[in-house]
Design an enzyme around this catalytic site. Structure first.
Site, PDB file in Angstrom:
ATOM      1  CE  LYS A  55      -3.824  -2.523   2.036  1.00 37.90           C
ATOM      2  NZ  LYS A  55      -4.492  -2.989   3.267  1.00 37.90           N
ATOM      3  CD  GLN A  99      -3.408  -4.902   6.329  1.00 39.20           C
ATOM      4  OE1 GLN A  99      -3.252  -3.888   5.660  1.00 39.20           O
ATOM      5  NE2 GLN A  99      -4.131  -5.930   5.902  1.00 39.20           N
ATOM      6  CG  ASP A 122      -9.784  -0.476   5.022  1.00 40.60           C
ATOM      7  OD1 ASP A 122      -9.490  -0.632   3.816  1.00 40.60           O
ATOM      8  OD2 ASP A 122      -9.040  -0.804   5.958  1.00 40.60           O
TER       9      ASP A 122
END
Ligand code: NDP
Length: 302
Positions: A55, A99, A122
């Site tokens: 990322k 994460q 997200d």
């Protein structure tokens, strides 16, 4: 019948990343804004480390700033919430991702709920989940968003189409169903207690498989000409070594489907591209700017 068209997720994701890069450059040059994405990594799960590194690389490639915050595997909730709180307050940070999975004993819902919903790239915060289902603008989860972009790129007829979503997880199945509904599909959601999955699939113009079950969906489950999106990523051991396969049995499905995504090279590449897209959208929205035109592909009709 002719073999299915292969939906090239790699190429479609590369196109989106180019648009993200061009938009990021415009914001930087025109308004002195460098959008930034912060990743919080807790523990030392090797796969998570790879994802976070990828990322950061993707951010660099499109001209976004990236920040990484690492906490040890034994970090407790207050320490994690403290980092999230600081990132919420940090003006350089437009997107925050924690994460997953988190080390055992840490409730991911508590951590996700602490993220400022305007930075929740997200799209997992309850506020964004609610916005998605109620048809209000918000940040849409990346993999589902990528699936819709693939369907649009494949020119699948969405309005009025019968869509069957296999799997109901909060990160894939449920948000995909919400997006398909917003795109005027007639949506059937299925799960492990559903009866007669093959029969349900055979009615579908669009099948989205997000099961985590290697090659479960066979060609004879499909209506001829259906568009098939295979979200699954499964490692199986074959005599030739370890192989990556989806939830769809590609060899038989491509004989029946009209269009199909491969694994790898289908949904996977879209996820990071959509994360970058969300970071730029968040950067603009937090500053009261309209969504950049190059990114406002009608992923969701709100
Ligand atoms: P989950 O395990 O969270 O959910 C799986 C879903 O499938 C559940 O709803 C489950 O039903 C259902 N299911 C499992 N087995 C069956 C069965 N035999 N019959 C019917 N339904 C079944 O998985 P995720 O949604 O997180 O991921 C799904 C797949 O997508 C995985 O392979 C994952 O690796 C991949 N993935 C890929 C991404 C990408 O970027 N390409 C991103 C995220 C995931 P129930 O709810 O009843 O248990």
């Amino acid at each position: 019948m002719a073999e299915a068209i292969i939906i090239d997720g790699k190429a479609i994701a590369a196109g989106l990343q180019q648009r993200v890069a061009a938009t990021a450059a415009k914001l930087r040059d025109g308004r002195a804004i460098t959008a930034g994405l912060a990743a919080v990594l807790i523990g030392d799960d090797p796969a998570s480390q790879v994802y976070v590194r990828n990322k950061a690389r993707a951010c660099a490639a499109v001209g976004l700033a990236s920040f990484e915050h690492r906490l040890p595997a034994n970090a407790r909730l207050p320490a994690i919430l403290d980092v999230v709180g600081k990132l919420n307050a940090d003006e350089r940070v437009d997107g925050i991702l924690v994460q997953l999975p988190l080390p055992s004993g840490i409730d991911p819902r508590r951590v996700i709920a602490a993220i400022d919903p305007t930075k929740d790239v997200d799209g997992f915060h309850p506020v964004n989940v609610g916005r998605l289902w109620s048809g209000e603008p918000g940040l849409v989860p990346c993999t589902p968003q990528g699936i819709l972009l693939l369907l649009r790129a494949a020119k699948a007829q969405l309005a009025g189409a019968e869509a069957v979503v296999l799997g109901r997880s909060p990160i894939v199945g449920r948000p995909v169903a919400a997006l398909l509904l917003a795109a005027d599909c007639t949506v059937t959601m299925t799960h492990s207690k559903s009866r007669d999955l093959p029969g349900l699939c055979r009615r579908a113009d669009i099948v989205v498989a997000a099961l985590g079950r290697p090659q479960m969906v066979k060609g004879d489950w499909l209506k001829p000409g259906a568009t098939v999106i295979d979200v699954g990523i499964n490692r199986i051991t074959t005599p030739g070594g370890v192989q990556l396969v989806g939830d769809v049995d590609f060899a038989t499905a491509r004989q029946v489907a009209g269009a199909i995504t491969p694994v790898p090279g289908g949904v996977g590449p879209m996820t990071i591209a959509c994360l970058l897209r969300n970071t730029l959208l968040a950067a603009c929205r937090r500053r009261g700017l309209p969504d950049p035109e190059a990114l406002s592909a009608d992923v969701i009709k709100v």
